[in-house]
Design a protein around this motif. Sequence first.
Motif, short mmCIF file in Angstrom:
data_model
loop_
_atom_site.label_atom_id
_atom_site.label_comp_id
_atom_site.label_asym_id
_atom_site.label_seq_id
_atom_site.Cartn_x
_atom_site.Cartn_y
_atom_site.Cartn_z
N LEU A 23 -19.58 -52.94 -4.10
CA LEU A 23 -18.33 -52.63 -3.38
C LEU A 23 -18.63 -51.95 -2.05
O LEU A 23 -17.94 -52.20 -1.05
N ASN A 24 -19.64 -51.10 -2.02
CA ASN A 24 -20.01 -50.45 -0.76
C ASN A 24 -20.39 -51.47 0.30
O ASN A 24 -20.06 -51.30 1.48
N VAL A 25 -21.05 -52.54 -0.12
CA VAL A 25 -21.40 -53.61 0.81
C VAL A 25 -20.15 -54.30 1.32
O VAL A 25 -19.99 -54.55 2.52
N VAL A 26 -19.24 -54.63 0.40
CA VAL A 26 -18.00 -55.32 0.78
C VAL A 26 -17.17 -54.46 1.73
O VAL A 26 -16.66 -54.95 2.74
N ILE A 27 -17.03 -53.19 1.42
CA ILE A 27 -16.22 -52.28 2.24
C ILE A 27 -16.74 -52.20 3.66
O ILE A 27 -15.97 -52.17 4.63
N TYR A 28 -18.06 -52.18 3.80
CA TYR A 28 -18.65 -52.09 5.14
C TYR A 28 -18.69 -53.43 5.86
O TYR A 28 -18.35 -53.53 7.05
N ARG A 29 -19.08 -54.48 5.16
CA ARG A 29 -19.37 -55.75 5.84
C ARG A 29 -18.17 -56.66 6.04
O ARG A 29 -18.09 -57.38 7.05
N ASN A 57 -23.48 -61.84 6.26
CA ASN A 57 -22.47 -61.99 5.23
C ASN A 57 -22.68 -60.92 4.17
O ASN A 57 -23.39 -59.94 4.41
N LEU A 58 -22.09 -61.10 3.00
CA LEU A 58 -22.19 -60.07 1.97
C LEU A 58 -23.58 -60.01 1.32
O LEU A 58 -23.88 -59.03 0.63
#
Length: 280
Positions: A23-29, A57-58
Amino acid sequence: MPVNQWFDATALGVLGLLIGSFLNVVIYRLPLMLEAQWKAESAEIAGQELPEAETFNLLVPRSRCPKCQHAIAWYENMPVLSYLFLRGRCSACKAPISLRYPLVELASGALFFYCGWTWGVSPSALLWGLFSATLVTLTLIDWDTTLLPDDITLPLLWAGLIAAALHWTSPSLPDALWGAVAGYMSLWLVYWGFKLVTGKEGMGFGDFKLYAALGAWFGWQALVPIILMASVIGAAVGIAMKFASSLREGGYVPFGPFLAGAGLTAMIFGSDAMLRAVGL
């Protein structure tokens, strides 16, 4: 307490920690990916060519320290444990790592633990765990950028309708369908009424879609307690931020985080408890 219940909850909690790391990746990227997509579309309409950009990308590229670009190894990316082991600092340049990362992981782990405790290791537990993770993601993206991406809100809406059709959630399919319709249309009407009276936009279209998604997951009967709780808490936070002079430019407070918070409250406590919480 039954041993199996603890085992199920713990197993789901560990899964939630792992999902929280993603989720941290999604929130940032994701916001950066959308921004790049909009720039590319604008350039195409204007007949311009943008320089070829690095794949982003993600999944690609690997996570890096924003300060020194140190590529984060797998053992530096274990949920919560790596943050504690590294003492909250990059292993290369010693720059501080935001506390948000382990907090998101812990929040996701706690919500999955709750789902495992309530529904055991089952499709319902996984479904509600992913619902929770989605709301956590939307909360932080909206708070950071005032965006509620269609890439997340629309799948959440469809997932709620499909879950109702398969009897994986409590509302019947008609209740879920009308919940989605009423959720979208009610905020759409508020939006246009406010704009006609003031000439300003009081909320974004993403709020309509998120509210419609919550209507699909909980049925039309839960819409009133959800919007009441979101409005009361949102107003309180907005007033507090104004007195603390911490409002962003334009004095805007995104509404999505409060809708998401009310959705999580509905999952855990039910709509009747929410009505009692706001004094009704």
